[in-house]
Enzyme design. Structure first.
Site, mmCIF file in Angstrom:
data_model
loop_
_atom_site.group_PDB
_atom_site.id
_atom_site.type_symbol
_atom_site.label_atom_id
_atom_site.label_comp_id
_atom_site.label_asym_id
_atom_site.label_seq_id
_atom_site.Cartn_x
_atom_site.Cartn_y
_atom_site.Cartn_z
ATOM 1 N N ASP A 99 106.927 -53.069 7.484
ATOM 2 C CA ASP A 99 106.078 -54.245 7.291
ATOM 3 C C ASP A 99 106.952 -55.498 7.324
ATOM 4 O OD1 ASP A 99 103.007 -54.674 5.898
ATOM 5 O OD2 ASP A 99 104.419 -56.345 5.821
ATOM 6 N N ILE A 100 106.467 -56.535 7.991
ATOM 7 C CA ILE A 100 107.247 -57.759 8.167
ATOM 8 C C ILE A 100 107.404 -58.510 6.836
ATOM 9 C CG2 ILE A 100 105.392 -59.411 8.706
ATOM 10 C CD1 ILE A 100 107.096 -60.255 11.159
ATOM 11 N N HIS A 148 95.276 -49.039 9.970
ATOM 12 C CA HIS A 148 96.645 -48.679 9.597
ATOM 13 C C HIS A 148 96.688 -48.281 8.142
ATOM 14 C CE1 HIS A 148 96.088 -52.994 8.912
ATOM 15 N NE2 HIS A 148 96.898 -52.861 7.881
ATOM 16 N N MET A 149 97.712 -47.498 7.807
ATOM 17 C CA MET A 149 97.940 -47.066 6.434
ATOM 18 C C MET A 149 99.267 -47.630 5.965
ATOM 19 S SD MET A 149 98.432 -43.138 5.130
ATOM 20 C CE MET A 149 96.706 -42.660 5.185
ATOM 21 N N HIS A 150 99.263 -48.237 4.768
ATOM 22 C CA HIS A 150 100.509 -48.699 4.153
ATOM 23 C C HIS A 150 101.144 -47.547 3.393
ATOM 24 C CE1 HIS A 150 99.636 -53.191 4.304
ATOM 25 N NE2 HIS A 150 98.446 -52.686 4.586
HETATM 26 P P1 5GP Z 1 96.352 -55.436 5.988
HETATM 27 O O1 5GP Z 1 95.599 -55.744 7.256
HETATM 28 O O2 5GP Z 1 96.449 -53.975 5.717
HETATM 29 O O3 5GP Z 1 95.831 -56.159 4.772
HETATM 30 O O4 5GP Z 1 97.825 -55.998 6.130
HETATM 31 C C1 5GP Z 1 98.511 -56.049 7.343
HETATM 32 C C2 5GP Z 1 99.990 -55.914 7.077
HETATM 33 O O5 5GP Z 1 100.640 -56.086 8.314
HETATM 34 C C3 5GP Z 1 100.571 -56.947 6.108
HETATM 35 O O6 5GP Z 1 101.258 -56.259 5.057
HETATM 36 C C4 5GP Z 1 101.514 -57.773 6.975
HETATM 37 O O7 5GP Z 1 102.704 -58.155 6.299
HETATM 38 C C5 5GP Z 1 101.807 -56.840 8.139
HETATM 39 N N1 5GP Z 1 102.034 -57.533 9.415
HETATM 40 C C6 5GP Z 1 101.254 -58.498 9.966
HETATM 41 N N2 5GP Z 1 101.735 -58.883 11.158
HETATM 42 C C7 5GP Z 1 102.845 -58.133 11.377
HETATM 43 C C8 5GP Z 1 103.791 -58.075 12.452
HETATM 44 O O8 5GP Z 1 103.702 -58.792 13.455
HETATM 45 N N3 5GP Z 1 104.808 -57.180 12.337
HETATM 46 C C9 5GP Z 1 104.946 -56.375 11.239
HETATM 47 N N4 5GP Z 1 105.998 -55.540 11.236
HETATM 48 N N5 5GP Z 1 104.066 -56.389 10.212
HETATM 49 C C10 5GP Z 1 103.035 -57.267 10.279
#
Ligand code: 5GP
Ligand code: ZN
Length: 111
Positions: free
Chosen positions: A32-33, A102-104
């Protein structure tokens, strides 16, 4: 199928960068970024599925595989014990920011 409007599809296609930690024919895993734990990776199917609300019976093996890959990586990284967190956000109300399922995997707090 992937769409270039989606950042995770671009990472799948390697047209956007990511720190990849695992990949196979069905999914990729990258850091995660904005990590919110010592270990924070995202398990991302290659197929563009916007949210859990769009899943069908066709996706049952793929979703099972996400869990299997998550627990295998957790074991490799030595966090199976004491444990780790798997989370999936669904829609804006569930905190989902990227509309590609996606899954964290978060953990490593005790290392
Ligand atoms: P969610 O949609 O599950 O709430 O969160 C999306 C996750 O993707 C966040 O934790 C965010 O930091 C991560 N994220 C968003 N854009 C990017 C990216 O371009 N690269 C990476 N490696 N992670 C990303
Ligand atoms: Zn996508």
């Amino acid at each position: 199928m992937t769409t270039m409007a989606c950042i995770f599809c671009r990472i799948v296609e390697r047209s956007a960068p990511a720190e990849m930690v695992y990949e196979d024919d069905e999914l990729i895993v990258f850091k995660d970024i904005q990590p919110r734990a010592p270990i924070h990776v995202l398990l991302v199917p290659r197929e563009h599925i916007a949210t859990v609300n769009d899943l069908t019976v066709h996706h049952i093996p793929l979703m099972g595989k996400l869990f299997l890959v998550a627990k295998t990586l957790a074991a490799q990284w030595g966090i199976a014990t004491p444990g780790y967190r798997l989370s999936v956000h669904v829609g804006r109300g569930g905190g989902q920011l990227i509309d590609h399922v996606h899954m964290h995997l978060l953990g490593g707090w005790d290392r």
